[in-house]
Design a protein around this motif. Structure first.
Motif, PDB file in Angstrom:
ATOM      1  N   ARG A   1     -24.401  21.922 -12.043  1.00 27.54           N
ATOM      2  CA  ARG A   1     -22.983  21.142 -12.075  1.00 27.54           C
ATOM      3  C   ARG A   1     -21.758  21.925 -11.755  1.00 27.54           C
ATOM      4  O   ARG A   1     -21.754  23.143 -11.975  1.00 27.54           O
ATOM      5  N   PHE A   2     -20.946  21.128 -11.286  1.00 29.66           N
ATOM      6  CA  PHE A   2     -19.446  21.750 -10.790  1.00 29.66           C
ATOM      7  C   PHE A   2     -18.578  20.616 -11.188  1.00 29.66           C
ATOM      8  O   PHE A   2     -18.470  19.597 -10.592  1.00 29.66           O
ATOM      9  N   VAL A   3     -17.630  20.876 -12.039  1.00 27.89           N
ATOM     10  CA  VAL A   3     -16.546  19.719 -12.738  1.00 27.89           C
ATOM     11  C   VAL A   3     -15.411  20.486 -11.888  1.00 27.89           C
ATOM     12  O   VAL A   3     -14.988  21.673 -12.171  1.00 27.89           O
ATOM     13  N   ALA A   4     -14.519  19.729 -11.296  1.00 24.11           N
ATOM     14  CA  ALA A   4     -13.334  20.226 -10.766  1.00 24.11           C
ATOM     15  C   ALA A   4     -12.170  19.318 -11.415  1.00 24.11           C
ATOM     16  O   ALA A   4     -12.146  18.067 -10.748  1.00 24.11           O
ATOM     17  N   VAL A   5     -11.088  19.946 -11.983  1.00 23.43           N
ATOM     18  CA  VAL A   5     -10.040  19.263 -12.509  1.00 23.43           C
ATOM     19  C   VAL A   5      -8.976  19.751 -11.521  1.00 23.43           C
ATOM     20  O   VAL A   5      -8.474  20.866 -11.776  1.00 23.43           O
ATOM     21  N   ASP A   6      -8.224  18.938 -10.889  1.00 19.98           N
ATOM     22  CA  ASP A   6      -7.119  19.527  -9.952  1.00 19.98           C
ATOM     23  C   ASP A   6      -5.779  18.710 -10.392  1.00 19.98           C
ATOM     24  O   ASP A   6      -5.916  17.441 -10.821  1.00 19.98           O
ATOM     25  N   ASP A   7      -4.728  19.329 -10.159  1.00 25.19           N
ATOM     26  CA  ASP A   7      -3.550  18.777 -10.507  1.00 25.19           C
ATOM     27  C   ASP A   7      -2.464  19.039  -9.334  1.00 25.19           C
ATOM     28  O   ASP A   7      -2.252  20.432  -9.163  1.00 25.19           O
ATOM     29  N   CYS A   8      -2.502  17.884  -8.352  1.00 26.11           N
ATOM     30  CA  CYS A   8      -1.337  18.190  -7.321  1.00 26.11           C
ATOM     31  C   CYS A   8      -0.271  17.353  -7.430  1.00 26.11           C
ATOM     32  O   CYS A   8       0.532  16.804  -6.370  1.00 26.11           O
ATOM     33  N   GLY A   9       0.459  17.092  -8.646  1.00 28.03           N
ATOM     34  CA  GLY A   9       1.502  16.079  -8.971  1.00 28.03           C
ATOM     35  C   GLY A   9       1.245  14.595  -8.711  1.00 28.03           C
ATOM     36  O   GLY A   9      -0.016  14.412  -8.794  1.00 28.03           O
ATOM     37  N   HIS A  10       1.989  14.104  -8.330  1.00 25.26           N
ATOM     38  CA  HIS A  10       1.877  12.768  -7.752  1.00 25.26           C
ATOM     39  C   HIS A  10       0.897  12.643  -6.755  1.00 25.26           C
ATOM     40  O   HIS A  10       1.182  13.447  -5.848  1.00 25.26           O
ATOM     41  N   VAL A  11       0.040  11.757  -6.679  1.00 24.30           N
ATOM     42  CA  VAL A  11      -0.944  11.440  -5.686  1.00 24.30           C
ATOM     43  C   VAL A  11      -0.598  10.217  -4.676  1.00 24.30           C
ATOM     44  O   VAL A  11      -0.193   9.412  -5.179  1.00 24.30           O
ATOM     45  N   ILE A  12      -0.631  10.718  -3.519  1.00 19.24           N
ATOM     46  CA  ILE A  12      -0.333   9.550  -2.359  1.00 19.24           C
ATOM     47  C   ILE A  12      -1.407   8.662  -2.403  1.00 19.24           C
ATOM     48  O   ILE A  12      -1.107   7.536  -2.216  1.00 19.24           O
ATOM     49  N   ASN A  13      -2.452   9.385  -1.844  1.00 19.63           N
ATOM     50  CA  ASN A  13      -3.622   8.572  -1.680  1.00 19.63           C
ATOM     51  C   ASN A  13      -5.015   9.182  -2.545  1.00 19.63           C
ATOM     52  O   ASN A  13      -5.447  10.289  -1.904  1.00 19.63           O
ATOM     53  N   PRO A  14      -5.350   8.558  -3.758  1.00 24.33           N
ATOM     54  CA  PRO A  14      -6.171   9.167  -4.458  1.00 24.33           C
ATOM     55  C   PRO A  14      -7.643   9.674  -3.839  1.00 24.33           C
ATOM     56  O   PRO A  14      -8.350  10.607  -3.672  1.00 24.33           O
ATOM     57  N   MET A  15      -7.830   8.490  -2.801  1.00 17.19           N
ATOM     58  CA  MET A  15      -9.214   8.606  -1.895  1.00 17.19           C
ATOM     59  C   MET A  15      -9.028   9.947  -1.157  1.00 17.19           C
ATOM     60  O   MET A  15     -10.197  10.678  -0.822  1.00 17.19           O
ATOM     61  N   ILE A  16      -7.954  10.072  -0.449  1.00 17.84           N
ATOM     62  CA  ILE A  16      -7.919  11.283   0.700  1.00 17.84           C
ATOM     63  C   ILE A  16      -7.816  12.525  -0.302  1.00 17.84           C
ATOM     64  O   ILE A  16      -8.330  13.694   0.291  1.00 17.84           O
ATOM     65  N   VAL A  17      -7.282  12.422  -1.462  1.00 19.49           N
ATOM     66  CA  VAL A  17      -7.106  13.528  -2.170  1.00 19.49           C
ATOM     67  C   VAL A  17      -8.449  14.046  -2.446  1.00 19.49           C
ATOM     68  O   VAL A  17      -9.056  15.240  -2.477  1.00 19.49           O
ATOM     69  N   GLU A  18      -9.208  12.957  -3.122  1.00 22.33           N
ATOM     70  CA  GLU A  18     -10.593  13.240  -3.495  1.00 22.33           C
ATOM     71  C   GLU A  18     -11.667  13.882  -2.327  1.00 22.33           C
ATOM     72  O   GLU A  18     -12.298  15.001  -2.329  1.00 22.33           O
TER      73      GLU A  18
ATOM     74  N   CYS B   1       0.588  -1.317   0.175  1.00 20.72           N
ATOM     75  CA  CYS B   1       0.083   0.123  -0.078  1.00 20.72           C
ATOM     76  C   CYS B   1       0.724   1.351   0.056  1.00 20.72           C
ATOM     77  O   CYS B   1       0.648   2.146   0.855  1.00 20.72           O
ATOM     78  N   GLY B   2       1.740   1.300  -0.999  1.00 20.05           N
ATOM     79  CA  GLY B   2       2.518   2.523  -1.277  1.00 20.05           C
ATOM     80  C   GLY B   2       1.556   3.729  -2.096  1.00 20.05           C
ATOM     81  O   GLY B   2       0.465   3.771  -1.897  1.00 20.05           O
ATOM     82  N   MET B   3       2.263   4.407  -2.521  1.00 17.72           N
ATOM     83  CA  MET B   3       1.813   5.581  -3.126  1.00 17.72           C
ATOM     84  C   MET B   3       0.727   5.336  -4.132  1.00 17.72           C
ATOM     85  O   MET B   3       0.807   4.014  -4.927  1.00 17.72           O
ATOM     86  N   GLY B   4      -0.423   5.885  -4.492  1.00 20.47           N
ATOM     87  CA  GLY B   4      -1.350   5.711  -5.352  1.00 20.47           C
ATOM     88  C   GLY B   4      -2.615   4.749  -4.822  1.00 20.47           C
ATOM     89  O   GLY B   4      -3.546   4.630  -5.652  1.00 20.47           O
ATOM     90  N   HIS B   5      -2.339   4.029  -3.774  1.00 22.34           N
ATOM     91  CA  HIS B   5      -3.589   3.117  -3.434  1.00 22.34           C
ATOM     92  C   HIS B   5      -4.526   4.054  -2.532  1.00 22.34           C
ATOM     93  O   HIS B   5      -4.106   4.863  -1.922  1.00 22.34           O
ATOM     94  N   ARG B   6      -5.572   3.425  -2.956  1.00 24.77           N
ATOM     95  CA  ARG B   6      -6.803   4.344  -2.214  1.00 24.77           C
ATOM     96  C   ARG B   6      -7.107   3.636  -0.747  1.00 24.77           C
ATOM     97  O   ARG B   6      -7.971   2.951  -0.370  1.00 24.77           O
ATOM     98  N   MET B   7      -5.989   3.699   0.098  1.00 18.07           N
ATOM     99  CA  MET B   7      -6.140   2.943   1.188  1.00 18.07           C
ATOM    100  C   MET B   7      -6.977   3.613   2.139  1.00 18.07           C
ATOM    101  O   MET B   7      -7.126   5.085   2.318  1.00 18.07           O
ATOM    102  N   LYS B   8      -7.600   2.932   3.037  1.00 21.18           N
ATOM    103  CA  LYS B   8      -8.945   3.397   4.053  1.00 21.18           C
ATOM    104  C   LYS B   8      -7.853   4.065   4.902  1.00 21.18           C
ATOM    105  O   LYS B   8      -6.766   3.430   5.654  1.00 21.18           O
ATOM    106  N   ARG B   9      -8.575   5.152   5.625  1.00 24.85           N
ATOM    107  CA  ARG B   9      -7.668   5.939   6.779  1.00 24.85           C
ATOM    108  C   ARG B   9      -7.502   5.096   8.088  1.00 24.85           C
ATOM    109  O   ARG B   9      -8.326   4.631   8.576  1.00 24.85           O
TER     110      ARG B   9
END
Ligand code: MCN
Ligand code: CUM
Length: 788
Positions: free
Chosen positions: A659-676, A12-20
């Motif tokens: 509607r509200f569409v948000a495209v974000d860019d924070c470089g590489h993502v550690i946890n996509p679920m947390i970022v969302e 469960c390194g970077m990029g995993h949607r690990m539960k908190r």
């Protein structure tokens, strides 16, 4: 580009949607917030607050309170004065009363404190204290504050006016010339009102002074425990509190959002009370105190101008701002940046010439200035530029998306040096806007809008293509009261291959216990589930500057990677020893060193950890641990493009976000679920001030929005459904290519909403609306402009 997932789900390194990891205790109701802590013999503090915004204190009579059963002490400014503790410094190097000795400067200011054996007794005793005031003329309006005949508020500082500081950046003359030569100039007044963060947990502390040891432990709702410890040692050293005798513990925090960065008088009074009484003293604000007296956000009166060619190339930006800081400048900016990072206001655009000036003034309102997911005033900067681009598009009769594409800093211009001095590390603004337009179906929406407009319906489409700037340091430019802004990680691997990692930052809900563990899992292959993360205890955590301005990932997150890499280098030496090969013969894959060409010859990180304590190479120190203090070479520049579609009801002025569409860019993502999650929360905190929230004062300085009856917060009912997506443009200088993200959405969202509403009303000559866009405001405009 997406963040590559290099580890299996077991690691469960970077990029995993690990539960908190932290959620288990919260879901079981087992979080440990300051108010959950009860110490033996603990006393309770409550505070008498001023009903006036500006008044002289003629007398304080505590006799009736002191006669009440259970009341232990009443503390006034005069009591603190004996120990020279009645004033304290603010993080901006201004001074603030802990308790007043003669004058109160804002409504709800602390006037005296009661210490009692019970919280209810303390509250009753507060009612029994008689304070006689002589009201003085208040200064509420910041423009009035600058008038020559306005009452001077800070006579204590020897001031002869209410002006605090002037700050400017950019080339005034070159900008002036560009404006003179411009084909088109637009100018707009924009007010970004005072708002309040309303975290679920209010502020509070338990001060626990142990006279036998001379040691003070403070459990405290702070986002920056080490800074508090040092500041306390500096202001209270003369009464025997030296830094090794002070322990600040920030346990679970129920939301910070910047409101838990400042040091409030209540903390200092509780500490003084505990030292004087030799007992633990708890102080927890109630909701009204939190709303009425704690650090506010925004309150920027902006005049913005853009110069452009007639085909829509922006040539210059000029901004003049008046900042209302209340009675003292208690913002929490880096010392060299009194207006925070407001000078990011050229935004995502390649603007050759820019000049910005900000003047700050004192008024009779609570102090503060930096809170509410602001990234040090980036919210104000983004609001100004994103509004102005739309004002210009309207003037030129050009599509606002088209105007943005024409002016974006192009991907090949990075690293990009802005006219106001920042070096943007990376970005791809056209790609983010393109993606948002595709997701929402922009062209189709414009066609629909034309048809509906023809039928007299009100539909608006608004864009915000913002640039953030987060991750302070680098320490050569960034310090708070002289303390350099780096951050830290201390990592220890136990013999069985499990780890503990401690940090100088402090999560308030962002999920650090999970994401830092994932970073270490990524770098060492130790499962994230086996990495214990700790923050917030100054006796155990390495020194750090804390969590605000979305700096944790850029600084402490980088420190985690660097500390793990140091551990890996030592692990490599141990592996070479165990496998009897040279270090160069080893290959690393997450969690394992293998001999090149002989892949069955390998050792795991767990085996190496055990060897580090049982069978380490001769001449090598035992153990497997590392500390890293990370001083970033630059800030990180996350960005995004948001598009909002609104329908306005002509009868009621009600704005509905379709509607509200948000495209974000924070470089590489550690946890996509947390970022969302961060983006969903951030968008809601962008929506709130855009549509509902505002702290309003009357001419006497009385707060008119002192409760949630009047200060409107959105609930799930009002909040629109967010549609999120991302692009990935890694930071070239961050060890993981990550950028901060915690505030992006709050910074970027309000402008998209306002731009949509103004777009809907633009056929009727509306060019700007100040937030919050309440139904009443819209209804009035509909009537004034003759729409209905
Ligand atoms: N993250 C990630 N990948 C990235 C960037 C971030 O997975 N590329 C993760 C981080 O690991 C972290 C979270 O997203 O778990 C936020 O990271 P970051 O952007 O570094 O911000 P901070 O951790 O420094 O948080 C501060 C920021 C601020 S300043 C405010 S204000 C705010 C915010 O976070 N306050 C919050 N989000 C909040 N969320 C909650 N629940 N509560 C608050 O008080
Ligand atoms: Cu400005 S709110 Mo956050 O930086 O804690």
């Amino acid at each position: 580009m997406e963040t590559e997932v290099r580890t299996p789900p077991t690691i469960c390194g970077m990029g995993h949607r690990m539960k908190r990891k932290e959620d288990a205790r919260f879901l079981f109701g087992k979080g440990r917030y300051v108010d959950d802590i009860k110490l033996p013999g603990m006393l309770y503090m409550d505070i008498v607050r001023s009903p006036f915004a500006h008044a002289r204190i003629k007398s304080i009579n505590a006799e009736r309170a002191l006669a009440m059963d259970g009341v232990v002490a009443v503390i006034t400014g005069k009591d603190l004065e004996k120990y020279n503790l009645h004033w304290m410094p603010t993080l901006m190097g201004d001074t603030q009363m802990v308790l007043p000795t003669d004058r109160v400067m804002y409504q709800a200011q602390e006037v005296a404190a009661v210490i009692a054996t019970d919280r209810y007794i303390a509250a009753d005793a507060v009612e029994a204290i008689e304070v006689e005031y002589e009201p003085l003329e208040p200064v509420v309006d910041p423009f009035r504050a600058l008038e020559p005949d306005a009452p001077v508020l800070r006579t204590d500082k020897g001031k002869t006016d209410n002006h605090i500081w002037h700050w400017e950046v950019g080339d005034r003359e070159a900008t002036e010339r560009a404006f003179q030569e411009a084909d088109v100039v637009v100018k707009q007044q924009i007010y970004i009102p005072r708002i309040h963060v309303a975290s679920i947990e209010t502020c509070g502390c338990i001060a626990d002074y142990n006279p036998a040891e001379g040691k003070l432990t403070v459990y405290m709702t702070t986002q920056a425990p080490h800074v508090v410890r040092t500041a306390l040692a500096l202001v209270a050293g003369h009464v025997g509190l030296s830094e090794e005798k002070i322990r600040v513990i920030s346990p679970d925090i129920g939301g910070g959002f910047g409101g838990k960065v400042p040091t409030y008088p209540g903390y200092v009074i509780a500490i003084a009370a505990s030292v004087l009484l030799g007992k633990p003293v708890k102080w927890i604000e109630d909701r009204s105190e939190n709303l009425q007296a704690d650090s506010f956000a925004r309150d920027y009166h902006i005049t913005a101008e853009l110069a452009a060619t007639k085909d829509g190339k922006i040539t210059a930006l000029r901004i003049k701002t008046l900042a209302d800081h209340g009675y003292t400048d208690a913002a929490a900016n880096p010392s060299k940046f009194p207006a925070g990072l407001f000078s990011i206001c050229t935004g995502s655009y390649d603007i050759k010439h820019a000049f910005v000036e900000v003047d700050a003034v004192y008024t009779n309102k609570p102090p503060g200035g930096v809170a509410y997911r602001c990234s040090f005033r980036v919210t104000e900067a983004v609001h100004a530029i994103e509004r102005m681009v739309d004002v210009l598009a309207q003037k030129l009769g050009m599509d606002p998306a088209e105007l943005r594409f024409r002016n974006f800093v192009q991907p090949d211009q990075f690293p990009y040096k802005s006219a106001l001095g920042w070096e943007y590390d990376s970005g791809n603004y056209p790609a983010a806007l393109r993606k948002a337009m595709d997701l929402i179906g922009y062209e189709e929406l414009r066609r629909e809008q034309a048809e509906r407009r023809a039928r007299g319906e009100l539909i608006g489409i608004g864009i915000s293509s913002f640039t953030e700037i987060v991750g302070a340091g680098p320490s050569r430019h960034f310090d708070i009261l002289g303390i350099k802004m780096f951050d830290s990680c201390e990592l220890r691997i136990h013999p069985t291959g499990k780890a503990i990692a401690r940090f100088g930052t402090k999560s308030q809900g962002q999920g650090h216990e999970t994401t830092y563990a994932q970073i270490i899992a990524e770098e060492l292959g130790i499962p994230a589930a086996h990495v214990q993360v700790e923050e917030g205890d100054t006796d155990t955590a390495p020194y750090g500057l804390g969590t605000y301005a979305s700096r944790s990932t850029p600084t402490a997150g980088a420190a985690a990677a660097m500390a793990a890499r140091k551990v890996r280098e030592k692990a490599r030496k141990i592996a070479a020893y165990l496998l009897e090969v040279s270090e160069e013969d080893l290959e690393w894959e997450p969690g394992v060193f293998r001999v090149k060409g002989a892949p069955d010859k390998s050792v795991t990180i767990q085996e190496i950890a055990f060897a580090a304590y049982t069978n380490h190479p001769p001449g090598m120190e035992a153990g497997l641990e590392a500390v890293h203090y990370y001083d970033p070479p630059n800030l990180t520049f996350p960005f995004g493009s948001y598009i909002c579609v609104v329908d306005i009801d002509k009868g009621t002025g009600q704005v509905k976000i379709r509607r509200f569409v948000a495209v974000d860019d924070c470089g590489h993502v550690i946890n996509p679920m947390i970022v969302e999650g961060q983006i969903h929360g951030g968008l809601t905190m962008g929506f709130a001030p855009a549509m509902m929230e505002e702290l309003v004062y009357d001419e006497e300085g009385n707060i008119l929005t002192g409760s949630f009856m009047d200060y409107l917060l959105p609930t799930a009912v009002e909040t629109p459904r967010w549609e999120t997506a991302r692009t990935v443009t890694p930071s070239p200088h961050h060890p993981l290519g990550a950028k901060g993200v915690g505030e992006s959405a709050t910074v970027g969202a309000p402008a998209a909403i306002v731009n949509a509403v103004v777009d809907a009303l633009s056929p009727y000559g509306v060019t700007h609306i100040d937030i919050p866009i309440t139904p009443y405001k819209v209804w009035k405009i509909l009537h004034e402009k003759g729409v209905v």
